[in-house]
Design a protein around this motif. Structure first.
Motif, PDB file in Angstrom:
ATOM      1  N   ASN A  10      48.278  36.223  17.979  1.00  0.00           N
ATOM      2  CA  ASN A  10      49.324  36.191  16.957  1.00  0.00           C
ATOM      3  C   ASN A  10      48.741  36.654  15.620  1.00  0.00           C
ATOM      4  O   ASN A  10      47.872  35.992  15.048  1.00  0.00           O
ATOM      5  N   TRP A  11      49.237  37.791  15.135  1.00  0.00           N
ATOM      6  CA  TRP A  11      48.694  38.425  13.931  1.00  0.00           C
ATOM      7  C   TRP A  11      49.756  38.547  12.850  1.00  0.00           C
ATOM      8  O   TRP A  11      50.933  38.785  13.143  1.00  0.00           O
ATOM      9  N   THR A  12      49.328  38.421  11.584  1.00  0.00           N
ATOM     10  CA  THR A  12      50.191  38.687  10.446  1.00  0.00           C
ATOM     11  C   THR A  12      49.442  39.593   9.464  1.00  0.00           C
ATOM     12  O   THR A  12      48.216  39.612   9.445  1.00  0.00           O
ATOM     13  N   ILE A  13      50.195  40.349   8.660  1.00  0.00           N
ATOM     14  CA  ILE A  13      49.594  41.161   7.605  1.00  0.00           C
ATOM     15  C   ILE A  13      49.456  40.292   6.358  1.00  0.00           C
ATOM     16  O   ILE A  13      50.418  39.632   5.945  1.00  0.00           O
ATOM     17  N   ILE A  14      48.273  40.294   5.750  1.00  0.00           N
ATOM     18  CA  ILE A  14      48.074  39.514   4.532  1.00  0.00           C
ATOM     19  C   ILE A  14      47.785  40.389   3.320  1.00  0.00           C
ATOM     20  O   ILE A  14      47.726  39.887   2.200  1.00  0.00           O
ATOM     21  N   GLY A  15      47.622  41.670   3.509  1.00  0.00           N
ATOM     22  CA  GLY A  15      47.388  42.545   2.372  1.00  0.00           C
ATOM     23  C   GLY A  15      46.776  43.867   2.763  1.00  0.00           C
ATOM     24  O   GLY A  15      46.727  44.230   3.951  1.00  0.00           O
ATOM     25  N   TYR A  16      46.283  44.582   1.759  1.00  0.00           N
ATOM     26  CA  TYR A  16      45.627  45.875   1.946  1.00  0.00           C
ATOM     27  C   TYR A  16      44.402  45.935   1.038  1.00  0.00           C
ATOM     28  O   TYR A  16      44.383  45.350  -0.052  1.00  0.00           O
ATOM     29  N   ALA A  17      43.393  46.659   1.483  1.00  0.00           N
ATOM     30  CA  ALA A  17      42.183  46.800   0.672  1.00  0.00           C
ATOM     31  C   ALA A  17      42.282  47.944  -0.335  1.00  0.00           C
ATOM     32  O   ALA A  17      41.540  47.974  -1.303  1.00  0.00           O
ATOM     33  N   ILE A  18      43.192  48.893  -0.110  1.00  0.00           N
ATOM     34  CA  ILE A  18      43.356  50.028  -1.018  1.00  0.00           C
ATOM     35  C   ILE A  18      44.810  50.070  -1.481  1.00  0.00           C
ATOM     36  O   ILE A  18      45.718  50.258  -0.673  1.00  0.00           O
ATOM     37  N   ASN A  19      45.039  49.892  -2.772  1.00  0.00           N
ATOM     38  CA  ASN A  19      46.385  49.985  -3.321  1.00  0.00           C
ATOM     39  C   ASN A  19      46.758  51.424  -3.672  1.00  0.00           C
ATOM     40  O   ASN A  19      47.927  51.797  -3.631  1.00  0.00           O
ATOM     41  N   LYS A  20      45.738  52.191  -4.053  1.00  0.00           N
ATOM     42  CA  LYS A  20      45.973  53.581  -4.421  1.00  0.00           C
ATOM     43  C   LYS A  20      44.653  54.315  -4.331  1.00  0.00           C
ATOM     44  O   LYS A  20      43.613  53.784  -4.723  1.00  0.00           O
ATOM     45  N   MET A  21      44.683  55.525  -3.809  1.00  0.00           N
ATOM     46  CA  MET A  21      43.454  56.287  -3.706  1.00  0.00           C
ATOM     47  C   MET A  21      43.047  56.820  -5.080  1.00  0.00           C
ATOM     48  O   MET A  21      43.902  57.152  -5.900  1.00  0.00           O
ATOM     49  N   PRO A  22      41.738  56.890  -5.358  1.00  0.00           N
ATOM     50  CA  PRO A  22      41.294  57.449  -6.639  1.00  0.00           C
ATOM     51  C   PRO A  22      41.671  58.918  -6.760  1.00  0.00           C
ATOM     52  O   PRO A  22      41.922  59.598  -5.769  1.00  0.00           O
ATOM     53  N   LYS A  23      41.675  59.414  -7.990  1.00  0.00           N
ATOM     54  CA  LYS A  23      42.137  60.777  -8.237  1.00  0.00           C
ATOM     55  C   LYS A  23      41.316  61.828  -7.512  1.00  0.00           C
ATOM     56  O   LYS A  23      41.816  62.885  -7.149  1.00  0.00           O
ATOM     57  N   ASP A  24      40.012  61.537  -7.312  1.00  0.00           N
ATOM     58  CA  ASP A  24      39.174  62.545  -6.668  1.00  0.00           C
ATOM     59  C   ASP A  24      39.218  62.461  -5.147  1.00  0.00           C
ATOM     60  O   ASP A  24      38.567  63.235  -4.455  1.00  0.00           O
ATOM     61  N   ALA A  25      39.975  61.487  -4.604  1.00  0.00           N
ATOM     62  CA  ALA A  25      40.117  61.407  -3.144  1.00  0.00           C
ATOM     63  C   ALA A  25      41.009  62.541  -2.668  1.00  0.00           C
ATOM     64  O   ALA A  25      41.812  63.095  -3.413  1.00  0.00           O
ATOM     65  N   SER A  26      40.879  62.859  -1.396  1.00  0.00           N
ATOM     66  CA  SER A  26      41.455  64.102  -0.897  1.00  0.00           C
ATOM     67  C   SER A  26      42.968  64.137  -0.905  1.00  0.00           C
ATOM     68  O   SER A  26      43.555  65.201  -0.902  1.00  0.00           O
ATOM     69  N   PHE A  27      43.649  62.978  -0.910  1.00  0.00           N
ATOM     70  CA  PHE A  27      45.097  63.087  -1.001  1.00  0.00           C
ATOM     71  C   PHE A  27      45.622  62.434  -2.270  1.00  0.00           C
ATOM     72  O   PHE A  27      46.733  61.949  -2.344  1.00  0.00           O
ATOM     73  N   GLY A  28      44.826  62.432  -3.320  1.00  0.00           N
ATOM     74  CA  GLY A  28      45.268  61.861  -4.578  1.00  0.00           C
ATOM     75  C   GLY A  28      46.407  62.632  -5.220  1.00  0.00           C
ATOM     76  O   GLY A  28      47.119  62.100  -6.051  1.00  0.00           O
ATOM     77  N   LYS A  29      46.576  63.910  -4.852  1.00  0.00           N
ATOM     78  CA  LYS A  29      47.600  64.733  -5.490  1.00  0.00           C
ATOM     79  C   LYS A  29      48.744  65.105  -4.555  1.00  0.00           C
ATOM     80  O   LYS A  29      49.642  65.830  -4.945  1.00  0.00           O
ATOM     81  N   GLY A  30      48.728  64.667  -3.325  1.00  0.00           N
ATOM     82  CA  GLY A  30      49.786  65.019  -2.403  1.00  0.00           C
ATOM     83  C   GLY A  30      49.584  64.343  -1.070  1.00  0.00           C
ATOM     84  O   GLY A  30      48.869  63.351  -0.959  1.00  0.00           O
ATOM     85  N   VAL A  31      50.229  64.869  -0.036  1.00  0.00           N
ATOM     86  CA  VAL A  31      50.146  64.292   1.298  1.00  0.00           C
ATOM     87  C   VAL A  31      49.024  64.985   2.070  1.00  0.00           C
ATOM     88  O   VAL A  31      49.092  66.186   2.313  1.00  0.00           O
ATOM     89  N   ASN A  32      48.022  64.235   2.438  1.00  0.00           N
ATOM     90  CA  ASN A  32      46.901  64.795   3.205  1.00  0.00           C
ATOM     91  C   ASN A  32      47.013  64.282   4.639  1.00  0.00           C
ATOM     92  O   ASN A  32      46.366  63.320   5.031  1.00  0.00           O
ATOM     93  N   HIS A  33      47.853  64.935   5.424  1.00  0.00           N
ATOM     94  CA  HIS A  33      48.169  64.459   6.764  1.00  0.00           C
ATOM     95  C   HIS A  33      46.911  64.320   7.620  1.00  0.00           C
ATOM     96  O   HIS A  33      46.138  65.258   7.777  1.00  0.00           O
ATOM     97  N   GLY A  34      46.723  63.122   8.171  1.00  0.00           N
ATOM     98  CA  GLY A  34      45.614  62.888   9.082  1.00  0.00           C
ATOM     99  C   GLY A  34      44.263  62.805   8.416  1.00  0.00           C
ATOM    100  O   GLY A  34      43.243  62.724   9.098  1.00  0.00           O
ATOM    101  N   GLY A  35      44.222  62.793   7.093  1.00  0.00           N
ATOM    102  CA  GLY A  35      42.949  62.733   6.392  1.00  0.00           C
ATOM    103  C   GLY A  35      42.676  61.363   5.800  1.00  0.00           C
ATOM    104  O   GLY A  35      43.395  60.398   6.026  1.00  0.00           O
ATOM    105  N   SER A  36      41.591  61.267   5.069  1.00  0.00           N
ATOM    106  CA  SER A  36      41.231  60.171   4.177  1.00  0.00           C
ATOM    107  C   SER A  36      40.655  58.932   4.845  1.00  0.00           C
ATOM    108  O   SER A  36      39.451  58.779   4.845  1.00  0.00           O
ATOM    109  N   VAL A  37      41.434  58.033   5.396  1.00  0.00           N
ATOM    110  CA  VAL A  37      40.888  56.738   5.821  1.00  0.00           C
ATOM    111  C   VAL A  37      40.776  56.690   7.342  1.00  0.00           C
ATOM    112  O   VAL A  37      41.755  56.447   8.038  1.00  0.00           O
ATOM    113  N   TRP A  38      39.560  56.925   7.827  1.00  0.00           N
ATOM    114  CA  TRP A  38      39.303  56.983   9.266  1.00  0.00           C
ATOM    115  C   TRP A  38      38.424  55.804   9.707  1.00  0.00           C
ATOM    116  O   TRP A  38      37.385  55.516   9.116  1.00  0.00           O
ATOM    117  N   ALA A  39      38.826  55.169  10.786  1.00  0.00           N
ATOM    118  CA  ALA A  39      38.017  54.230  11.580  1.00  0.00           C
ATOM    119  C   ALA A  39      37.144  53.302  10.738  1.00  0.00           C
ATOM    120  O   ALA A  39      35.930  53.448  10.710  1.00  0.00           O
TER     121      ALA A  39
END
Length: 543
Positions: free
Chosen positions: A83-112
């Motif tokens: 039995n699992w519940t969501i309690i939050g997220y570790a990233i609220n917003k990606m920093p500006k220099d992250a790869s999808f900071g300016k748009g939709v980076n499909h399939g990128g950014s946060v892996w495994a």
């Protein structure tokens, strides 16, 4: 007495403590806990791909890949691994220099990602295939996490997992993404600084899987009985197997053994996950299964140790390689806990978004207003690009994971477009590489409701209209029903009693490394100093 939704909300807030509804939520469409001491797989029929987990006392905490979705790195909690519940997220917003900071980076950014607890703090490491390996930490997993730290820069570095050794040394295992690094099927280990924030020197290759374990990736790092262990999947996402490797030296050489595969079961590609123990001395393994349009859903397998090798699932022939189970006795965690699942339906009665919701990319704060007083969610129309073709690259899609192989999603909304121009629209969307929706648009002819679809959206194809009708009402109920084989049927109503099908059935397809998602949006075709909005009264998932 005139009882309004606002009156009911106020009454409920008086008698129900804040937050309890999220913890006590029970899905109407998928519950793993069978109520008789057993559970069924998947424990989460939702796209929590590449899961990793840790135990702290009686509590289990899990995270998973989030790719381009924000907030990112979901944090789930359980007392019994079922039995699992969501309690939050570790990233609220990606920093500006992250790869999808300016748009939709499909399939990128946060892996495994990998989550670990060390000296009173929780650590999460993950690989961004375009930038390198990042880390964040927190004392309270349900609270605020530290800003991201770039631990090791490099293109194609993915699937990071730390190991805090007994002597105070810190190490990191990782893999390589062939699409960026130009090489794959290799695992490496690097040393980190004692605070775990920076890599020291170059990574050392510790295993080459090209010959017998192609596409080996997703390493999870452990230490037991003097051995260093790396659990890693190989053979491909939908078709592979689970390996365990061990060595007396952290840099190898490592022995390898296949410890779980599909066998004769229906659970394909069983791998990539987390070894977890209980205070009662049991061992378990969380992993995903790729089920196509619904993404990678999470399973729980029994696990035992034999001759210092793990055996995952049921090993009926005794060869040391287990096969996944569909039903099994629940973990013995010392006591029974109530049934709970991640939230799905949302009445929008809070001053924050429900934890099931994620944006398609980094959000702007003005995109939405959680109007607690009215008991609705207001989405303001966001201008789309001049070369707009489809919703594929629109960042303000508000989406959630599909929660079961069959269900009905219904949304009640009131559209309030800006009278100065036409083309604003909202609706109910099933999003993937192929997507479909009910589009509710303000046109020169009034409100037009249409059922649209876009096939191969990632290739730049345009959205097409299958069927449309004019509507007089600004308040409407939009519905989609998913049936066998990920087929979706759209319908609408003006009274929430009689629903009329519109358009044609749609065969859903997964997104880029994520399952199909469902949700809503509000867009406009022109850039003005203001625009309209949609007020969403509720969003409900039912059988």
């Amino acid at each position: 007495m005139n009882i309004t939704k606002k009156t009911i909300i106020g009454f409920l807030f008086c008698i129900i403590p804040f937050g309890i509804s999220a913890q006590d939520y029970v899905s109407k469409v998928w519950v793993s806990d069978l109520g008789n001491g057993n559970y069924k797989n998947p424990v989460l029929y939702a796209d929590y791909s590449d899961p990793d987990a840790c135990r702290v006392g009686d509590d289990y905490y899990m995270t998973a890949s989030s790719f381009n979705c924000i907030p990112g790195l979901p944090i789930l909690h359980s007392k019994d691994l079922v039995n699992w519940t969501i309690i939050g997220y570790a990233i609220n917003k990606m920093p500006k220099d992250a790869s999808f900071g300016k748009g939709v980076n499909h399939g990128g950014s946060v892996w495994a990602p990998a989550i670990r607890y060390h000296k009173g703090e929780f650590y999460i490491y993950y690989g961004d295939p375009d930038l390198g390996i990042f880390m964040t930490k927190a004392k309270d997993p349900a609270g605020e996490w530290e800003p991201l730290t770039l631990v090791k820069e490099g293109k194609g570095l993915i699937d990071a997992c730390p190991l805090f050794d007994d002597d105070g040394q810190v190490y990191l295992a990782h893999a390589y993404a062939g699409s960026r690094a130009g090489i794959k099927s290799l695992l490496a280990v690097t040393r980190l600084t004692p605070d775990g924030k920076k890599a020291v020197g170059e990574s050392k290759i510790i295993y080459d899987g090209h010959d017998i374990d192609p596409t080996i990736e997703g390493p999870k790092f452990y230490k037991r009985n003097g051995y260093y262990y790396i659990f890693a999947p190989a053979g491909g996402v939908a078709t592979g197997w689970q390996l365990a490797m061990r060595s007396g030296n952290i840099f190898g050489p490592y022995e390898r053994k296949v410890v779980m595969d599909q066998g004769k079961t229906v659970i394909n590609g069983p791998h990539q996950g987390a070894w977890i123990d209980t205070k009662t001395g049991e061992d378990w393994f969380l992993h995903f299964q790729d089920v196509g349009a619904f993404g990678r859903v999470m399973h729980l397998q029994p696990m035992i140790w034999k001759n210092d090798w793990p055996v995952i699932g049921e090993d009926k022939d005794g060869d040391g390689c287990g096969n996944p189970v569909l039903t099994y006795k629940k973990p013995n965690v010392g006591q029974a806990y109530p049934v709970a699942t991640p939230p799905e339906s949302d009445e929008f009665n809070s001053n924050t978004l429900g934890l099931q919701w994620q944006w398609h990319a980094n959000p702007q704060s003005w995109w939405y207003f959680t109007n607690q007083e009215k008991g609705c969610l207001s989405l303001y129309s966001v201008p789309v690009a001049n070369d707009y073709k489809s919703l594929w690259d629109v960042p303000n899609l508000l989406l959630q994971k599909t929660p079961a192989p069959a269900f009905i999603a219904t949304v009640k909304l009131t559209f309030r477009p800006d009278a100065r121009f036409y083309g604003e629209r909202t609706g109910l969307v099933v999003m993937g590489i192929d997507y479909a929706l009910l589009s509710f648009e303000n046109t020169k002819d009034g409100f037009v409701l249409s059922q649209n679809e876009c096939i191969n959206a990632e290739k730049g194809n345009k959205e097409i209209v299958n069927e449309s009708i004019t509507m007089k009402e600004s308040t409407i109920y939009l519905r989609v029903k998913v049936i066998a084989d990920a087929t979706w049927i759209f319908s609408y109503s003006t009274d929430n009693k009689r629903y009329t099908d519109l358009g044609k059935s749609f065969k859903a397809k997964e997104g880029k490394w994520i399952g199909a998602k469902i949700g809503t949006f509000c867009t406009r075709p022109v850039l003005k100093n203001d625009g309209g909005r949609v007020d969403i009264d509720w969003f409900r998932i039912t059988e």
